[in-house]
Motif scaffolding. Structure first.
Motif, PDB file in Angstrom:
ATOM      1  N   GLY A 270       0.794  -1.221   0.000  1.00 46.40           N
ATOM      2  CA  GLY A 270       0.000   0.000   0.000  1.00 46.40           C
ATOM      3  C   GLY A 270       0.828   1.273   0.000  1.00 46.40           C
ATOM      4  N   GLY A 271       2.150   1.149   0.082  1.00 47.35           N
ATOM      5  CA  GLY A 271       2.937   2.369   0.020  1.00 47.35           C
ATOM      6  C   GLY A 271       4.277   2.262   0.705  1.00 47.35           C
ATOM      7  N   THR A 272       4.878   3.408   0.908  1.00 47.09           N
ATOM      8  CA  THR A 272       6.182   3.498   1.558  1.00 47.09           C
ATOM      9  C   THR A 272       6.240   4.818   2.315  1.00 47.09           C
ATOM     10  N   GLY A 273       7.413   5.212   2.692  1.00 44.11           N
ATOM     11  CA  GLY A 273       7.584   6.478   3.392  1.00 44.11           C
ATOM     12  C   GLY A 273       8.903   7.102   2.992  1.00 44.11           C
ATOM     13  N   THR A 274       9.035   8.382   3.274  1.00 38.04           N
ATOM     14  CA  THR A 274      10.282   9.092   3.019  1.00 38.04           C
ATOM     15  C   THR A 274      10.640   9.881   4.267  1.00 38.04           C
ATOM     16  N   TYR A 275      11.886  10.314   4.314  1.00 38.60           N
ATOM     17  CA  TYR A 275      12.276  11.170   5.424  1.00 38.60           C
ATOM     18  C   TYR A 275      13.382  12.110   4.994  1.00 38.60           C
ATOM     19  N   THR A 276      13.437  13.225   5.689  1.00 40.77           N
ATOM     20  CA  THR A 276      14.554  14.151   5.614  1.00 40.77           C
ATOM     21  C   THR A 276      15.040  14.325   7.041  1.00 40.77           C
ATOM     22  N   TYR A 277      16.233  14.892   7.207  1.00 38.49           N
ATOM     23  CA  TYR A 277      16.740  15.033   8.562  1.00 38.49           C
ATOM     24  C   TYR A 277      17.606  16.262   8.700  1.00 38.49           C
ATOM     25  N   ASP A 278      17.744  16.690   9.945  1.00 32.39           N
ATOM     26  CA  ASP A 278      18.663  17.744  10.347  1.00 32.39           C
ATOM     27  C   ASP A 278      19.510  17.182  11.472  1.00 32.39           C
TER      28      ASP A 278
ATOM     29  N   PRO B 264       1.197   6.872   0.660  1.00 32.94           N
ATOM     30  CA  PRO B 264       0.347   5.759   0.224  1.00 32.94           C
ATOM     31  C   PRO B 264       0.263   5.681  -1.305  1.00 32.94           C
ATOM     32  N   LYS B 265       0.106   4.446  -1.809  1.00 31.76           N
ATOM     33  CA  LYS B 265      -0.154   4.247  -3.229  1.00 31.76           C
ATOM     34  C   LYS B 265      -1.594   4.666  -3.511  1.00 31.76           C
ATOM     35  N   LYS B 266      -1.890   4.837  -4.778  1.00 27.73           N
ATOM     36  CA  LYS B 266      -3.258   5.188  -5.169  1.00 27.73           C
ATOM     37  C   LYS B 266      -4.204   4.067  -4.730  1.00 27.73           C
ATOM     38  N   GLY B 267      -5.298   4.462  -4.073  1.00 30.49           N
ATOM     39  CA  GLY B 267      -6.270   3.490  -3.599  1.00 30.49           C
ATOM     40  C   GLY B 267      -6.029   3.031  -2.168  1.00 30.49           C
ATOM     41  N   TYR B 268      -5.013   3.560  -1.519  1.00 29.61           N
ATOM     42  CA  TYR B 268      -4.704   3.201  -0.131  1.00 29.61           C
ATOM     43  C   TYR B 268      -4.708   4.453   0.749  1.00 29.61           C
ATOM     44  N   ARG B 269      -4.908   4.237   2.048  1.00 33.76           N
ATOM     45  CA  ARG B 269      -4.801   5.330   3.015  1.00 33.76           C
ATOM     46  C   ARG B 269      -3.902   4.874   4.161  1.00 33.76           C
ATOM     47  N   PHE B 270      -3.248   5.850   4.770  1.00 36.34           N
ATOM     48  CA  PHE B 270      -2.316   5.583   5.864  1.00 36.34           C
ATOM     49  C   PHE B 270      -3.066   5.180   7.122  1.00 36.34           C
ATOM     50  N   VAL B 271      -2.488   4.231   7.899  1.00 35.56           N
ATOM     51  CA  VAL B 271      -3.080   3.782   9.159  1.00 35.56           C
ATOM     52  C   VAL B 271      -2.170   4.135  10.343  1.00 35.56           C
ATOM     53  N   LYS B 272      -0.921   3.647  10.320  1.00 35.91           N
ATOM     54  CA  LYS B 272      -0.032   3.882  11.459  1.00 35.91           C
ATOM     55  C   LYS B 272       1.422   3.601  11.073  1.00 35.91           C
TER      56      LYS B 272
ATOM     57  N   TRP C 101       8.133   1.110   9.604  1.00 36.80           N
ATOM     58  CA  TRP C 101       7.210   0.534   8.645  1.00 36.80           C
ATOM     59  C   TRP C 101       5.918   1.346   8.656  1.00 36.80           C
ATOM     60  N   PRO C 102       5.532   1.914   7.516  1.00 34.60           N
ATOM     61  CA  PRO C 102       4.217   2.561   7.448  1.00 34.60           C
ATOM     62  C   PRO C 102       3.171   1.501   7.067  1.00 34.60           C
ATOM     63  N   TYR C 103       2.048   1.530   7.731  1.00 34.73           N
ATOM     64  CA  TYR C 103       0.983   0.580   7.406  1.00 34.73           C
ATOM     65  C   TYR C 103      -0.172   1.334   6.778  1.00 34.73           C
ATOM     66  N   PHE C 104      -0.739   0.708   5.726  1.00 36.25           N
ATOM     67  CA  PHE C 104      -1.822   1.309   4.949  1.00 36.25           C
ATOM     68  C   PHE C 104      -2.950   0.300   4.842  1.00 36.25           C
ATOM     69  N   GLU C 105      -4.131   0.798   4.473  1.00 37.80           N
ATOM     70  CA  GLU C 105      -5.251  -0.081   4.170  1.00 37.80           C
ATOM     71  C   GLU C 105      -5.927   0.444   2.921  1.00 37.80           C
ATOM     72  N   LYS C 106      -6.632  -0.435   2.230  1.00 37.81           N
ATOM     73  CA  LYS C 106      -7.306  -0.037   0.996  1.00 37.81           C
ATOM     74  C   LYS C 106      -8.430   0.921   1.324  1.00 37.81           C
ATOM     75  N   GLU C 107      -8.557   1.938   0.466  1.00 38.42           N
ATOM     76  CA  GLU C 107      -9.658   2.885   0.655  1.00 38.42           C
ATOM     77  C   GLU C 107     -10.967   2.156   0.392  1.00 38.42           C
ATOM     78  N   GLY C 108     -11.982   2.514   1.142  1.00 35.16           N
ATOM     79  CA  GLY C 108     -13.281   1.889   0.984  1.00 35.16           C
ATOM     80  C   GLY C 108     -13.498   0.709   1.910  1.00 35.16           C
ATOM     81  N   GLU C 109     -12.432   0.129   2.407  1.00 31.72           N
ATOM     82  CA  GLU C 109     -12.576  -0.962   3.369  1.00 31.72           C
ATOM     83  C   GLU C 109     -12.744  -0.361   4.757  1.00 31.72           C
ATOM     84  N   PRO C 110     -13.572  -0.961   5.595  1.00 37.42           N
ATOM     85  CA  PRO C 110     -13.730  -0.414   6.942  1.00 37.42           C
ATOM     86  C   PRO C 110     -12.426  -0.525   7.724  1.00 37.42           C
ATOM     87  N   THR C 111     -12.178   0.491   8.520  1.00 39.21           N
ATOM     88  CA  THR C 111     -10.982   0.497   9.350  1.00 39.21           C
ATOM     89  C   THR C 111     -11.088  -0.585  10.401  1.00 39.21           C
TER      90      THR C 111
END
Length: 165
Positions: A46-54, A68-76, A106-116
């Motif tokens: 469902g996706g990945t993550g990025t970071y920058t730092y100081d 998140p990839k298209k069709g997914y939403r971030f969870v935790k 690890w970012p976790y995602f779920e498909k949009e439209g599915e109940p949380t």
């Protein structure tokens, strides 16, 4: 008896002069930490993550964003390692952490439209039970030694004063 008092007085002088020397801070802190920690963000379904730092005198501050990839939403986020959560929480798409060890995220995602899916417990911000060491016990030992010497000196002085009567 006068020699005994002279020896005890000399011992007190040595202890009093040693306490400030041992309790003093050892030099200025380094402007940058001597160890640099790394953060790895792993891809998940469902996706990945990025970071920058100081980097500053506190260490490496990482600004993390879930992608998140298209069709997914971030969870935790799930983060393993030692860190301090500075902004946001593990249920926020963006957050800021201060690394205290190498960390994996690890970012976790779920498909949009599915109940949380209800979670039984919130994501933990820092599972480490270890608290940083903040001081030395040498100065406490020296204070205890000083107290013992003071009590012995007082008792001997009292005994000497009573014997002269």
């Amino acid at each position: 008896m006068k020699k005994l008092f002279a020896v005890l007085f000399a011992a007190l002088v040595v202890v009093f002069s040693a306490v400030p020397a041992l309790a003093a801070k050892k030099g200025n802190p380094s402007p940058t930490p001597s160890i640099e920690y790394n953060l790895i963000i792993h891809k998940t379904e469902g996706g990945t993550g990025t970071y920058t730092y100081d980097k500053d005198e506190d260490g490496k501050h990482c600004y993390i964003v879930a992608k998140p990839k298209k069709g997914y939403r971030f969870v935790k986020w799930v983060i393993k390692g030692k860190y301090i959560l500075e902004e946001g929480d593990l249920n926020s798409e963006t957050l800021t952490i201060l690394l205290r060890s190498d960390c994996d995220a690890w970012p976790y995602f779920e498909k949009e439209g599915e109940p949380t899916q209800p979670t039984t417990k919130p994501a933990s911000s820092n599972p480490s039970p270890i608290s940083p060491k903040t001081g030395s016990t040498v100065q406490y030992f020296l204070f205890a030694l000083l107290a013992v010497i003071a009590v012995i000196t007082g008792a001997l002085g009292y005994k000497l004063a009573r014997s002269k009567r």
